[in-house]
Design a protein around this motif. Structure first.
Motif, mmCIF file in Angstrom:
data_model
loop_
_atom_site.group_PDB
_atom_site.id
_atom_site.type_symbol
_atom_site.label_atom_id
_atom_site.label_comp_id
_atom_site.label_asym_id
_atom_site.label_seq_id
_atom_site.Cartn_x
_atom_site.Cartn_y
_atom_site.Cartn_z
ATOM 1 N N CYS A 257 0.824 -1.195 0.000
ATOM 2 C CA CYS A 257 0.000 0.000 0.000
ATOM 3 C C CYS A 257 0.859 1.245 0.000
ATOM 4 C CB CYS A 257 -0.939 0.002 1.197
ATOM 5 S SG CYS A 257 -0.081 0.040 2.757
ATOM 6 N N ASN A 258 0.284 2.315 -0.435
ATOM 7 C CA ASN A 258 0.914 3.622 -0.388
ATOM 8 C C ASN A 258 0.279 4.377 0.780
ATOM 9 O OD1 ASN A 258 1.510 6.361 -0.756
ATOM 10 N ND2 ASN A 258 1.708 6.105 -2.974
ATOM 11 N N GLU A 259 1.023 4.448 1.875
ATOM 12 C CA GLU A 259 0.455 5.021 3.104
ATOM 13 C C GLU A 259 0.064 6.466 2.926
ATOM 14 O OE1 GLU A 259 2.543 4.486 6.750
ATOM 15 O OE2 GLU A 259 3.154 2.449 6.261
ATOM 16 N N LEU A 260 0.910 7.202 2.189
ATOM 17 C CA LEU A 260 0.652 8.637 2.032
ATOM 18 C C LEU A 260 -0.609 8.877 1.211
ATOM 19 C CD1 LEU A 260 4.299 9.912 1.444
ATOM 20 C CD2 LEU A 260 2.936 9.984 3.553
ATOM 21 N N ALA A 261 -0.744 8.107 0.115
ATOM 22 C CA ALA A 261 -1.906 8.291 -0.767
ATOM 23 C C ALA A 261 -3.141 7.558 -0.235
ATOM 24 C CB ALA A 261 -1.575 7.809 -2.171
ATOM 25 N N GLY A 262 -2.943 6.629 0.687
ATOM 26 C CA GLY A 262 -4.069 5.870 1.217
ATOM 27 C C GLY A 262 -4.609 4.847 0.228
ATOM 28 N N THR A 263 -3.717 4.363 -0.635
ATOM 29 C CA THR A 263 -4.155 3.442 -1.688
ATOM 30 C C THR A 263 -3.393 2.120 -1.623
ATOM 31 O OG1 THR A 263 -2.509 4.388 -3.169
ATOM 32 C CG2 THR A 263 -4.733 5.307 -3.306
ATOM 33 N N ILE A 264 -3.991 1.099 -2.251
ATOM 34 C CA ILE A 264 -3.301 -0.177 -2.419
ATOM 35 C C ILE A 264 -2.882 -0.244 -3.878
ATOM 36 C CG2 ILE A 264 -3.529 -2.690 -2.295
ATOM 37 C CD1 ILE A 264 -5.684 -2.237 -0.158
ATOM 38 N N GLU A 265 -1.602 -0.521 -4.115
ATOM 39 C CA GLU A 265 -1.145 -0.551 -5.506
ATOM 40 C C GLU A 265 -0.037 -1.573 -5.714
ATOM 41 O OE1 GLU A 265 1.153 3.283 -6.280
ATOM 42 O OE2 GLU A 265 -0.285 3.963 -4.780
ATOM 43 N N GLY A 266 -0.128 -2.298 -6.818
ATOM 44 C CA GLY A 266 0.940 -3.236 -7.182
ATOM 45 C C GLY A 266 1.025 -4.476 -6.307
ATOM 46 N N ALA A 267 -0.037 -4.821 -5.591
ATOM 47 C CA ALA A 267 0.006 -6.024 -4.751
ATOM 48 C C ALA A 267 -0.082 -7.259 -5.639
ATOM 49 C CB ALA A 267 -1.138 -6.006 -3.747
ATOM 50 N N ALA A 268 0.925 -8.115 -5.525
ATOM 51 C CA ALA A 268 1.036 -9.265 -6.430
ATOM 52 C C ALA A 268 -0.099 -10.272 -6.251
ATOM 53 C CB ALA A 268 2.383 -9.944 -6.227
ATOM 54 N N ASN A 269 -0.588 -10.439 -5.017
ATOM 55 C CA ASN A 269 -1.564 -11.500 -4.753
ATOM 56 C C ASN A 269 -3.010 -11.016 -4.641
ATOM 57 O OD1 ASN A 269 0.438 -13.590 -4.540
ATOM 58 N ND2 ASN A 269 0.983 -12.758 -2.537
ATOM 59 N N LEU A 270 -3.275 -9.778 -5.066
ATOM 60 C CA LEU A 270 -4.628 -9.238 -4.939
ATOM 61 C C LEU A 270 -5.173 -8.794 -6.297
ATOM 62 C CD1 LEU A 270 -4.332 -7.040 -1.724
ATOM 63 C CD2 LEU A 270 -5.665 -9.125 -1.981
ATOM 64 N N PRO A 271 -6.497 -8.794 -6.440
ATOM 65 C CA PRO A 271 -7.082 -8.404 -7.734
ATOM 66 C C PRO A 271 -7.182 -6.880 -7.894
ATOM 67 C CG PRO A 271 -8.822 -9.028 -6.240
ATOM 68 C CD PRO A 271 -7.532 -9.181 -5.474
ATOM 69 N N PHE A 272 -6.303 -6.102 -7.212
ATOM 70 C CA PHE A 272 -6.339 -4.640 -7.312
ATOM 71 C C PHE A 272 -5.215 -4.176 -8.219
ATOM 72 C CE2 PHE A 272 -7.439 -4.961 -2.534
ATOM 73 C CZ PHE A 272 -8.681 -5.495 -2.830
ATOM 74 N N GLN A 273 -5.474 -4.066 -9.501
ATOM 75 C CA GLN A 273 -4.398 -3.694 -10.414
ATOM 76 C C GLN A 273 -4.059 -2.213 -10.341
ATOM 77 O OE1 GLN A 273 -2.608 -6.088 -11.734
ATOM 78 N NE2 GLN A 273 -4.062 -7.416 -10.705
ATOM 79 N N GLU A 274 -5.069 -1.379 -10.227
ATOM 80 C CA GLU A 274 -4.838 0.073 -10.206
ATOM 81 C C GLU A 274 -4.746 0.543 -8.764
ATOM 82 O OE1 GLU A 274 -4.272 1.796 -13.010
ATOM 83 O OE2 GLU A 274 -4.341 -0.231 -13.793
ATOM 84 N N PRO A 275 -4.179 1.739 -8.528
ATOM 85 C CA PRO A 275 -4.246 2.254 -7.150
ATOM 86 C C PRO A 275 -5.698 2.224 -6.665
ATOM 87 C CG PRO A 275 -2.818 3.656 -8.463
ATOM 88 C CD PRO A 275 -3.418 2.624 -9.403
ATOM 89 N N PHE A 276 -5.927 1.524 -5.593
ATOM 90 C CA PHE A 276 -7.277 1.311 -5.065
ATOM 91 C C PHE A 276 -7.448 2.230 -3.846
ATOM 92 C CE2 PHE A 276 -10.013 -1.375 -2.214
ATOM 93 C CZ PHE A 276 -11.169 -1.287 -2.973
ATOM 94 N N PRO A 277 -8.329 3.238 -3.939
ATOM 95 C CA PRO A 277 -8.393 4.309 -2.913
ATOM 96 C C PRO A 277 -9.150 3.879 -1.668
ATOM 97 C CG PRO A 277 -10.041 4.720 -4.595
ATOM 98 C CD PRO A 277 -9.349 3.436 -4.991
ATOM 99 N N LEU A 278 -8.645 2.885 -0.961
ATOM 100 C CA LEU A 278 -9.362 2.290 0.156
ATOM 101 C C LEU A 278 -9.641 3.271 1.288
ATOM 102 C CD1 LEU A 278 -10.605 -0.226 1.403
ATOM 103 C CD2 LEU A 278 -8.364 -0.813 2.334
ATOM 104 N N VAL A 279 -8.622 4.093 1.632
ATOM 105 C CA VAL A 279 -8.791 5.011 2.758
ATOM 106 C C VAL A 279 -9.930 5.993 2.483
ATOM 107 C CG1 VAL A 279 -7.704 6.914 4.020
ATOM 108 C CG2 VAL A 279 -6.450 4.778 3.659
#
Lengths: 322, 322
Positions: free
Chosen positions: A73-95
């Motif tokens: 995850c990108n803590e500053l942006a509050g997103t999940i990005e580039g996780a190899a084992n997850l179906p989140f291909q793009e920065p996912f704005p979870l926060v």
């Protein structure tokens, strides 16, 4: 009473819990991170799980905040990005999504960091200023406490020991590289090693009855516990590979302990014995017999949940009460 | 005026300097760490060098303290022990000897830590909260700054990246192990690689005129600078091996920079180009093109001297003035 929601997003499942400030889990739940629909389906599934959880908990409560541990995850942006084992291909704005839905403070950190905070506050890492946490799930997460502080790196992306290189390892990794540590030392790694051994050895084994899809770390663990030679060999190899690389980390950091957590750590001595043997063999003289190898003292997979929730309490403490 | 003495004990030579609080070196000197007489001869040689240095410096001064950087030292005990490249087999009570002789506060830290403090305070590491320092001398020293603090490890023995393992490396190391990084990446490593290449290749080279004893990193550097193919290949291999292992360290720490110091770092781009290329190739996607590789901005070998001396000023600051 006041509670925090801790969320631990893993390569297989996502766990959520209502946690009080003492670290007590009031209610918890999990769902598959890979439900049909990919990234689009994830947030609705998460919201449903949170609603369900709130229903399960009978007491009155006020939500103090939400803490999330997630891979890459990108803590500053509050997103999940580039996780190899997850179906989140793009920065996912979870926060942002969580803030909009629940209107409370939301904190995001790497899954391995969350686990480290959990171990440090409530688990095997209590009182230890310098330790390495290795979280063995679908992949291998790592996190380091040095001088009593979490090592986050320049932009919060430290702790990728799962992707350091193992010598003479040609296994492709979910990250796109070849030879990564987690291709051996993880639930999937155990399965790959079992498959490779079945191909190479003639040893009879209960594991030969399972397809690649059917086989999992739990089955290998059960077979090994019942004395299956091939299954035991899987843990021998896995522990040896881990011990080898941990000797390198000890050379660099000299931690007082290495804490193992995550589902695979339930294998206990099956993994720790060959790991310790190989690590000690490879250490410099003055590092030998100093580094403890500990299993998490927290219930399976609770470290990251507790650590994620603790982000909420840590933050509350740092805000002056007026 | 007030000055500190900085001492940098290296595998080949020991350097000493009189340093003021601004980091200005007023006078300096060096002598062989391996003078005849072994450990017994070392302290008299050091005392003589200090006396000589004080004589060289024309101004009046008051000695505020002595800071020492040395390989494999025990900071708590104030001793040097188990250093692979020094003739000090037993714990060598350097701090005690210096205190008795000069009656001033004495601080001891690992040579690589001293260099890191020097780089952080006066050199390429200024203002960088997370960086790795690699010091290339007779051996390979390493030190890490994380969250703006030196990573010392559980008992001050972190920073031994010189002894992490290089795949398929059967070279014996001075530490007693086989395959250590410094058997490739160090002054001695360069020489060993040159010798191995001369054995394997038919390429003509100026280096073929030298015996193992005669050859050194400076000669290899000079030959490479003049276009000697084999000498250039030595740096290609050395940089590649270093880049490979640095990619692993980046995965674990995500530093903002890697700073190279020590005599061999004078090779500059000859070493950095192949190092960067290999490191970037091996990094995870989200770590690529983020980590700077910097050469020390301090004069050759002054980082450790300045860092050692800075221990005196740091300590003075932390004592309340009454």
């Amino acid at each position: 009473m006041e509670v925090a929601i801790g969320i631990d997003i893993g390569g297989t499942s996502t766990k959520i819990a209502l946690v009080d400030i003492s670290g007590k889990i009031m209610a918890k739940k999990s769902f598959s991170s890979h439900a049909p629909g990919g990234a689009d389906a994830f947030f609705p599934n998460l919201s449903e799980a949170i609603a369900d959880l709130s229903g399960q908990f009978s007491g009155e409560f006020r939500l103090a905040g939400i803490g999330v541990g997630a891979p890459s995850c990108n803590e500053l942006a509050g997103t999940i990005e580039g996780a190899a084992n997850l179906p989140f291909q793009e920065p996912f704005p979870l926060v942002q999504l969580l803030k909009e839905a629940y209107n409370v403070p939301v904190w995001l950190t790497k899954d391995s960091n969350a686990a480290l905070l959990g171990e440090s506050r409530y688990g095997s890492g209590r009182g230890i200023q310098n330790f390495i946490l290795i979280t063995l799930g679908t992949g291998l997460g790592s996190s380091i406490m040095a001088n009593g502080k979490l090592v986050k790196g320049g932009s919060g992306l430290a702790g990728e020991a799962g992707h350091i290189r193992v010598a003479n390892n040609n296994r492709k990794c979910a990250c796109g590289k070849t030879g990564c540590l987690e291709t051996y030392v993880s639930a999937l790694g155990l399965k790959r090693t079992a498959m490779a051994l079945m191909a190479e050895e003639m040893t009879e084994s209960d594991l030969r009855a399972y397809s690649f899809e059917q086989l999992n770390a739990q089955l290998i663990y059960e077979a090994a516990s019942e004395g299956d030679t091939l299954a035991r060999q899987v843990f021998e190899i896995t522990g040896k590979v881990l011990g080898d690389k941990m000797a390198e980390l000890v050379a660099i950091f000299e931690p007082q302990a290495i804490v193992l957590a995550g589902g695979v750590s339930a294998a206990g001595q099956l993994l720790i014995d060959p790991m310790r043997k190989q690590m000690e063999r490879e250490l410099l003289e003055f590092h030998k017999n100093k580094v403890r190898i500990l299993n998490t003292s927290l219930a399976t997979n609770e470290a990251a949940l507790l650590g994620a929730a603790s982000l909420v309490w840590d933050q509350k403490k740092s805000v002056p009460v007026s």
